[in-house]
Motif scaffolding. Structure first.
Motif, PDB file in Angstrom:
ATOM      1  N   PHE A 285       3.477 -17.957  19.051  1.00  0.00           N
ATOM      2  CA  PHE A 285       2.338 -17.628  19.906  1.00  0.00           C
ATOM      3  C   PHE A 285       1.638 -16.365  19.411  1.00  0.00           C
ATOM      4  O   PHE A 285       0.401 -16.325  19.316  1.00  0.00           O
ATOM      5  CB  PHE A 285       2.797 -17.445  21.354  1.00  0.00           C
ATOM      6  CG  PHE A 285       1.674 -17.137  22.305  1.00  0.00           C
ATOM      7  CD1 PHE A 285       0.698 -18.074  22.580  1.00  0.00           C
ATOM      8  CD2 PHE A 285       1.588 -15.903  22.930  1.00  0.00           C
ATOM      9  CE1 PHE A 285      -0.355 -17.789  23.454  1.00  0.00           C
ATOM     10  CE2 PHE A 285       0.558 -15.602  23.808  1.00  0.00           C
ATOM     11  CZ  PHE A 285      -0.413 -16.555  24.072  1.00  0.00           C
ATOM     12  N   GLN A 286       2.402 -15.343  19.084  1.00  0.00           N
ATOM     13  CA  GLN A 286       1.802 -14.108  18.585  1.00  0.00           C
ATOM     14  C   GLN A 286       1.065 -14.357  17.271  1.00  0.00           C
ATOM     15  O   GLN A 286      -0.012 -13.787  17.033  1.00  0.00           O
ATOM     16  CB  GLN A 286       2.879 -13.037  18.389  1.00  0.00           C
ATOM     17  CG  GLN A 286       3.615 -12.622  19.651  1.00  0.00           C
ATOM     18  CD  GLN A 286       2.752 -11.878  20.656  1.00  0.00           C
ATOM     19  OE1 GLN A 286       1.696 -11.356  20.322  1.00  0.00           O
ATOM     20  NE2 GLN A 286       3.193 -11.836  21.903  1.00  0.00           N
ATOM     21  N   SER A 287       1.622 -15.204  16.418  1.00  0.00           N
ATOM     22  CA  SER A 287       0.966 -15.538  15.160  1.00  0.00           C
ATOM     23  C   SER A 287      -0.360 -16.253  15.410  1.00  0.00           C
ATOM     24  O   SER A 287      -1.369 -15.971  14.759  1.00  0.00           O
ATOM     25  CB  SER A 287       1.890 -16.413  14.317  1.00  0.00           C
ATOM     26  OG  SER A 287       1.250 -16.827  13.118  1.00  0.00           O
ATOM     27  N   PHE A 288      -0.363 -17.172  16.373  1.00  0.00           N
ATOM     28  CA  PHE A 288      -1.590 -17.911  16.712  1.00  0.00           C
ATOM     29  C   PHE A 288      -2.662 -16.965  17.236  1.00  0.00           C
ATOM     30  O   PHE A 288      -3.823 -16.998  16.795  1.00  0.00           O
ATOM     31  CB  PHE A 288      -1.287 -18.984  17.744  1.00  0.00           C
ATOM     32  CG  PHE A 288      -2.516 -19.638  18.326  1.00  0.00           C
ATOM     33  CD1 PHE A 288      -3.251 -20.555  17.600  1.00  0.00           C
ATOM     34  CD2 PHE A 288      -2.949 -19.295  19.602  1.00  0.00           C
ATOM     35  CE1 PHE A 288      -4.385 -21.147  18.133  1.00  0.00           C
ATOM     36  CE2 PHE A 288      -4.079 -19.879  20.150  1.00  0.00           C
ATOM     37  CZ  PHE A 288      -4.802 -20.799  19.401  1.00  0.00           C
ATOM     38  N   VAL A 289      -2.296 -16.104  18.172  1.00  0.00           N
ATOM     39  CA  VAL A 289      -3.273 -15.169  18.748  1.00  0.00           C
ATOM     40  C   VAL A 289      -3.794 -14.232  17.679  1.00  0.00           C
ATOM     41  O   VAL A 289      -4.996 -13.962  17.594  1.00  0.00           O
ATOM     42  CB  VAL A 289      -2.645 -14.381  19.911  1.00  0.00           C
ATOM     43  CG1 VAL A 289      -3.595 -13.287  20.401  1.00  0.00           C
ATOM     44  CG2 VAL A 289      -2.301 -15.318  21.065  1.00  0.00           C
ATOM     45  N   GLY A 290      -2.925 -13.732  16.818  1.00  0.00           N
ATOM     46  CA  GLY A 290      -3.349 -12.823  15.759  1.00  0.00           C
ATOM     47  C   GLY A 290      -4.248 -13.489  14.749  1.00  0.00           C
ATOM     48  O   GLY A 290      -5.218 -12.886  14.260  1.00  0.00           O
ATOM     49  N   ALA A 291      -3.980 -14.771  14.443  1.00  0.00           N
ATOM     50  CA  ALA A 291      -4.785 -15.485  13.450  1.00  0.00           C
ATOM     51  C   ALA A 291      -6.169 -15.805  13.964  1.00  0.00           C
ATOM     52  O   ALA A 291      -7.091 -16.066  13.173  1.00  0.00           O
ATOM     53  CB  ALA A 291      -4.078 -16.772  13.047  1.00  0.00           C
ATOM     54  N   HIS A 292      -6.357 -15.794  15.302  1.00  0.00           N
ATOM     55  CA  HIS A 292      -7.652 -16.138  15.888  1.00  0.00           C
ATOM     56  C   HIS A 292      -8.307 -14.963  16.569  1.00  0.00           C
ATOM     57  O   HIS A 292      -9.172 -15.124  17.426  1.00  0.00           O
ATOM     58  CB  HIS A 292      -7.467 -17.292  16.891  1.00  0.00           C
ATOM     59  CG  HIS A 292      -7.046 -18.578  16.277  1.00  0.00           C
ATOM     60  ND1 HIS A 292      -5.747 -18.813  15.866  1.00  0.00           N
ATOM     61  CD2 HIS A 292      -7.747 -19.689  15.972  1.00  0.00           C
ATOM     62  CE1 HIS A 292      -5.659 -20.025  15.354  1.00  0.00           C
ATOM     63  NE2 HIS A 292      -6.860 -20.570  15.403  1.00  0.00           N
ATOM     64  N   LYS A 293      -7.938 -13.740  16.185  1.00  0.00           N
ATOM     65  CA  LYS A 293      -8.482 -12.563  16.856  1.00  0.00           C
ATOM     66  C   LYS A 293      -9.983 -12.389  16.627  1.00  0.00           C
ATOM     67  O   LYS A 293     -10.660 -11.752  17.432  1.00  0.00           O
ATOM     68  CB  LYS A 293      -7.740 -11.309  16.362  1.00  0.00           C
ATOM     69  CG  LYS A 293      -7.884 -11.033  14.852  1.00  0.00           C
ATOM     70  CD  LYS A 293      -7.058  -9.835  14.446  1.00  0.00           C
ATOM     71  CE  LYS A 293      -7.166  -9.559  12.940  1.00  0.00           C
ATOM     72  NZ  LYS A 293      -6.353  -8.393  12.541  1.00  0.00           N
ATOM     73  N   ASP A 294     -10.512 -12.963  15.551  1.00  0.00           N
ATOM     74  CA  ASP A 294     -11.933 -12.807  15.250  1.00  0.00           C
ATOM     75  C   ASP A 294     -12.807 -13.787  16.025  1.00  0.00           C
ATOM     76  O   ASP A 294     -14.024 -13.763  15.911  1.00  0.00           O
ATOM     77  CB  ASP A 294     -12.186 -12.987  13.747  1.00  0.00           C
ATOM     78  CG  ASP A 294     -11.550 -11.873  12.930  1.00  0.00           C
ATOM     79  OD1 ASP A 294     -11.396 -10.763  13.469  1.00  0.00           O
ATOM     80  OD2 ASP A 294     -11.202 -12.122  11.757  1.00  0.00           O
ATOM     81  N   GLU A 295     -12.172 -14.681  16.850  1.00  0.00           N
ATOM     82  CA  GLU A 295     -12.962 -15.657  17.592  1.00  0.00           C
ATOM     83  C   GLU A 295     -13.632 -15.034  18.813  1.00  0.00           C
ATOM     84  O   GLU A 295     -14.496 -15.622  19.412  1.00  0.00           O
ATOM     85  CB  GLU A 295     -12.072 -16.827  18.031  1.00  0.00           C
ATOM     86  CG  GLU A 295     -11.605 -17.684  16.851  1.00  0.00           C
ATOM     87  CD  GLU A 295     -10.848 -18.913  17.310  1.00  0.00           C
ATOM     88  OE1 GLU A 295     -10.980 -19.272  18.504  1.00  0.00           O
ATOM     89  OE2 GLU A 295     -10.155 -19.524  16.498  1.00  0.00           O
ATOM     90  N   LEU A 296     -13.219 -13.839  19.212  1.00  0.00           N
ATOM     91  CA  LEU A 296     -13.836 -13.179  20.368  1.00  0.00           C
ATOM     92  C   LEU A 296     -15.136 -12.497  19.970  1.00  0.00           C
ATOM     93  O   LEU A 296     -15.236 -11.999  18.855  1.00  0.00           O
ATOM     94  CB  LEU A 296     -12.880 -12.165  20.967  1.00  0.00           C
ATOM     95  CG  LEU A 296     -11.698 -12.756  21.753  1.00  0.00           C
ATOM     96  CD1 LEU A 296     -10.778 -11.643  22.224  1.00  0.00           C
ATOM     97  CD2 LEU A 296     -12.211 -13.529  22.945  1.00  0.00           C
TER      98      LEU A 296
END
Length: 296
Positions: A285-296
């Protein structure tokens, strides 16, 4: 000339095909104890009437001393309803514990569709919903009235079934604020055992529930744990993904909610409502959130 309803059906089928093309486990026929005193029923729901387009929808039972808490009530569709209700009756009847509380993650019909049945069957049991979800669960509003921030919701919301249930408001408990302890409105629940966390985006008042004793977060539709992702295939190796886009009215808020859950300490496993596996590890989960941090 292709009708608008046909176009919407094809769009829904396309998204579901991405999410359910490679289910890794058979649907549940019983509640399974995935963690001590945390039980899951994982049935199949057809968003469109096709056996090829079915996706798992989880419902949870939390065992608390001599009582049960039900998280969500599942979908009121024939392929889901009958097997689930039979499994729930078997589970409750096999135990001396009584159902005492129903908690909703959100009001979409695949998660709260059988709430009217549950309340009729258990006339003394209250149900809890977040204040931001209340207008859609008991206030007569429709999700179609929401404005979204993606083309997927703008089109797909018209495919969502309208809510028309008449529910006993006197048995409704309103969750307020961004977080809280279930013991604050259910004194028989030990303090610190189960907390709620407001995680909007997929719906305005979606709530995740943290079962502290097993370090398990029931996420609702903040994430999914499916084999592939629409519209871009990820080779069936994805262990965590975004929720279905069409019913997600605010993509930006949904991504923020993922970050909110990622910051809560002590979680070992995240259990999505749409999960063809056995949850998502904290590392994934942390890997997923970190990999998509630029989507905000």
């Amino acid at each position: 000339m292709v009708s608008p309803s046909t176009v919407l059906t094809l769009l829904v089928a396309a998204e579901l095909a991405g999410h359910v093309a490679s289910l890794s486990s058979a649907p549940s026929t019983e509640f399974v104890e995935v963690r001590p005193q945390l039980w899951r029923y994982n049935g199949e729901f057809a968003f469109i009437p096709s056996p090829a387009q079915r996706t798992p929808v989880a419902v949870w039972l939390v065992e608390v001393k001599s009582s049960w808490i039900l998280i969500d009530t599942g979908a009121a569709s024939p392929e889901y309803k009958d097997p689930f209700l039979a499994a729930l009756k078997r589970k409750l009847s096999s135990s001396s514990s009584a159902l005492r509380l129903i908690l909703l993650t959100h009001g979409h019909l695949d998660h709260a569709g059988l709430l009217p049945w549950a309340l009729d069957e258990h006339p003394n049991v209250p149900f809890a919903v977040h204040e931001a979800e209340k207008p859609f669960v008991t206030g007569g509003q429709q999700y179609q009235q929401l404005k979204g921030d993606t083309w997927a919701f703008t089109l797909g919301k018209y495919y969502m079934p309208k809510l028309n249930a008449s529910l006993p408001i006197s048995r409704q408990i309103i969750l307020t604020g961004s977080t809280g302890d279930v013991s604050s409105f259910a004194s028989w629940v030990p303090k610190g055992l189960l907390t709620f966390h407001h995680v909007p985006g997929h719906s305005p008042g979606q709530v995740a529930y943290f079962h502290h004793s097993t370090k398990s977060m029931v996420t609702g539709d903040v994430i999914t744990n499916m084999a592939t992702s629409f519209p871009v295939s990820r080779n069936g190796k994805i262990k965590c993904d975004n929720p279905f886009l069409m019913p997600t009215h605010m993509y930006h808020d949904m991504k923020t909610s993922q970050r909110t859950l990622a910051k809560i300490s002590g979680v070992e496993t995240y259990f999505p409502s749409h999960d063809d596996g056995t949850g998502v590890s904290n590392a994934d989960f942390q890997s997923f959130v970190g990999a998509h941090k630029d989507e905000l």
